[in-house]
Design an enzyme around this catalytic site. Structure first.
Site, short mmCIF file in Angstrom:
data_model
loop_
_atom_site.label_atom_id
_atom_site.label_comp_id
_atom_site.label_asym_id
_atom_site.label_seq_id
_atom_site.Cartn_x
_atom_site.Cartn_y
_atom_site.Cartn_z
CG ASN A 21 -8.75 69.28 94.10
OD1 ASN A 21 -8.00 68.80 93.26
ND2 ASN A 21 -9.46 68.55 94.93
CE LYS A 22 -9.49 75.37 98.13
NZ LYS A 22 -10.06 74.15 98.67
CG ASN A 23 -10.18 78.60 90.28
OD1 ASN A 23 -10.69 77.58 90.74
ND2 ASN A 23 -10.87 79.50 89.61
CB ILE A 24 -3.60 79.68 91.12
CG1 ILE A 24 -3.80 80.59 92.33
CG2 ILE A 24 -4.10 80.33 89.83
CD1 ILE A 24 -2.93 81.85 92.26
CD GLN A 40 -6.70 70.92 97.96
OE1 GLN A 40 -7.47 71.58 97.29
NE2 GLN A 40 -6.59 69.61 97.86
#
Ligand SMILES: *Cc1c(COP(=O)(O)O)cnc(C)c1O
Length: 373
Positions: A182-185, A180
């Protein structure tokens, strides 16, 4: 006035943008060669374990539960401090969510409380690695083995995190990741599931696309009820560009987290009454940098005052058991006191790879001003 600093922002490089344009022009935009390439690279990263991609990190967990045969009459233990998806998937397959309270320091599920929540009907545990910090993985899998439970790791926030030097996802049972925004990738929206063997992977493919198996030129059969959860090649192209940056992103987040600790210093917690996260520079990917506020200030007030200083504050998460849907199942206030306190006062400070050290400093100055008066 400085420009607005959000709590999270994806960084998509120009090379990735160019390859998305190429995919769009290629004539193949749904699941195809890019999805296969992304799955191949992820699998190599996870030590050769089978990996399948999906259009969210929510359906990955639902599909893992289905593959494990979990449904009506079964209990699944999880944490009240997570995105509501973690518990919703348990309801989605007809099983019963059972919560275990969190550890006040890590804010992750307390494994000793998992043990006491186990009954003869317990079939699985869904631990969540909040902010990317894993639980004690050795202890988790000892508990699972002793009670013959499946584990569906909600590693939505934990890509790039490790345990004893091994990537989260490279060992264990089912491991679910989210891509998603906002996740790190990110793939904008998406997720992947690490599985144990070819049989589970084949079942995951069926659940991902209407239960269909194809053979030859026109052979088609449907023998399980699947849904529509496939990742597009457009999303996989973003994922490939992001995945190439994973180490750079993780290192940058470590650097920013260290700078938060150094800037706030040793004399932050006692005078303000706020609680820092554990200073873990071994296992976590620093997906979030979360503070538990003192009770004398409400979170809404804190968020509003930080917003006035042009700083965005995130909120992860409201205790799941106190949502109406869950109260209707019999959950109520007082059942998980640590989760309720943490859930009332937890905030996420800005943390994303494109931030720099002066953004950290500006955030710390603003936060200290707000907490001091
Ligand atoms: C993001 C997230 C999810 C859900 O992932 P989606 O890709 O948005 O479906 C689930 N659990 C946790 C802990 C998350 O952070």
């Amino acid at each position: 006035m400085n420009e607005f600093l959000p709590f999270s922002r994806p960084s998509i490089d120009e090379a990735t943008i160019a390859s998305v344009a190429e995919t769009l022009r290629s004539g193949w935009i749904t699941s195809g060669p890019k999805v296969q390439e992304f799955e191949k690279q992820l699998s190599a990263y996870f030590g050769g374990r089978p990996v399948r991609t999906f259009n969210s990190g929510t359906c990955t967990m639902e599909i893992a539960l289905r593959i494990a045969g979990i449904g009506h009459g079964d209990e699944v233990i999880t944490t009240p401090i997570s995105w509501v998806a973690t518990a919703n998937v348990i309801l989605e397959v007809g099983a019963t969510p059972v919560f275990a309270d969190v550890d006040p320091v890590t804010r992750n599920i307390d494994l000793s409380k998992v043990e006491t929540a186990i009954t003869p009907r317990t079939k699985a545990i869904i631990p969540v690695y909040l902010a990317g910090k894993p639980v004690d993985m050795d202890r988790l899998y000892k508990i699972a083995a002793r009670h013959k439970l499946r584990v569906i790791e909600d590693a939505a926030q934990a890509i790039g995190s490790t345990w004893q030097g091994k990537p989260i996802g490279s060992f264990g049972d089912f491991v679910s990741f989210s891509f998603q925004a906002n996740k790190n990738i990110t793939t904008s929206e998406g997720g992947c599931l690490v599985l144990n063997n070819a049989e589970e992977a084949a079942l995951a493919e069926k659940y991902r696309l209407q239960g269909v198996t194809r053979s030859g030129y026109d052979g088609i059969e449907v023998d399980v009820l699947g849904g529509k959860f496939n990742m597009t090649d457009i999303a996989a192209t973003i994922g490939l560009g992001q995945f190439a940056q994973l180490n750079v992103i993780t290192e940058q987040r470590h650097k920013l987290a260290r700078h938060y600790f150094t800037t706030l210093g040793k004399d932050f917690e006692a005078p303000t009454g706020a609680q820092l996260p554990p200073a873990d520079f071994e296992n976590t990917n620093w997906h979030l940098f979360q503070i538990v506020l003192p009770e004398r200030i409400t979170r809404a007030d804190f968020m509003a005052r930080m917003k006035d200083k042009n700083i965005g504050i995130g909120y992860h998460y409201a205790p799941i058991h106190l949502f109406k849907l869950y109260r209707a199942l019999g959950f109520k206030e007082g059942m998980f006191p640590i989760a309720e306190r943490v859930g009332r006062q937890i905030i996420s400070l800005p943390m994303f790879a494109a931030m720099n050290e002066s953004d950290v400093e500006r955030t710390c100055v603003a936060m200290c001003e707000v907490l001091k008066n």
